[in-house]
Design an enzyme around this catalytic site. Structure first.
Site: not given
Length: 244
Positions: A9, A95-97, A117
């Site tokens: 982000n 998608i990061d998770r 995170d």
């Protein structure tokens, strides 16, 4: 060699891998993307693949500029992941998770895993020992908490992150630091305690931009790795090769 890129982000993080070894790490702003990739490829001329996970607002075309030099892989929900997604709304899972969950499964098999995170937001992702992704939580990160206090009140100042002198703030500034920093630490420790009460054979993985700051302050034992997402991208790429 594989170049992994995490578009967050706030900023972009990248790393070059040969096998499991990290040859170089980079952090830069989104408007520097093409210039920085070009510089990386000039330094690491044997890079053959680019693996991208993006939650930030960056056009794919910026990466496709390099498609004659690299095989480009954009991770999406359609890719194969080494876990069963039990999220009630699987298409909304960032998608990061998913990448972090995959990395936890591949690095720490047959355990219950909680991945925390700590970045712009702090996310909690739980994958059980049967490799079922069950979900987690999302809350504001440290910087976002400072900005929110300032933006949604009339008189509270915007402060930079600072370790509070005491949990009893004796000024407005110290009260803000105490509330934000201590509240953040108590939140994370509270989540960890709750998971520990309900699951055994358990590992906690802490990553993200605030990893080093938090690792010194949490009471719980954790595995801290600020580069866990980039490493997980490399592992997913290897997993994809092995399972194609």
């Amino acid at each position: 060699m594989v170049l992994t890129i995490d578009v967050g982000n706030t900023r972009i993080k990248a790393a070059v891998f040969e096998g499991d070894s990290v040859l170089g790490k980079f952090v830069f702003e989104k408007n520097q993307l093409e210039k920085k990739i070009k510089n990386i490829l000039e330094k690491f001329q044997n890079c053959s693949d680019l693996v991208v996970a993006s939650v930030g607002n960056v056009e794919k075309q910026s990466f496709l500029t390099f498609e004659k030099q690299l095989n480009i892989h954009f991770l999406t929900h359609e890719n194969a992941f080494p876990f069963v997604n039990k999220y009630a709304t699987p298409k909304t899972l960032g998608i990061d998770r998913m990448v972090l969950a995959a990395g936890a499964v591949l690095q720490f098999p047959k355990q219950n895993r909680l991945v925390i995170d700590a970045g712009t937001c702090v996310t909690y992702d739980f994958i059980d020992e049967s490799d079922h992704y069950l979900g987690g939580a999302i809350s504001p990160g440290l910087q976002l908490r400072y900005e929110t206090l300032h933006n949604f009140t009339a008189k509270l100042p915007l402060l930079e992150l600072e370790v509070p002198e005491s949990y009893i703030g004796n000024s407005t500034a110290q009260s803000i630091h105490s509330g934000i920093v201590n509240g953040f630490v108590y939140e994370i420790d509270g989540f960890i305690d709750e998971y520990r009460r309900n699951f055994s054979n358990f590992i906690i993985i802490l990553t993200g931009g605030d990893t080093d700051f938090l690792a010194k302050r949490l009471k719980n034992t954790i595995f801290a790795n600020s580069n866990f997402l980039l490493e997980s991208l490399n592992q997913i790429f290897q997993y994809k090769i092995d399972n194609d």
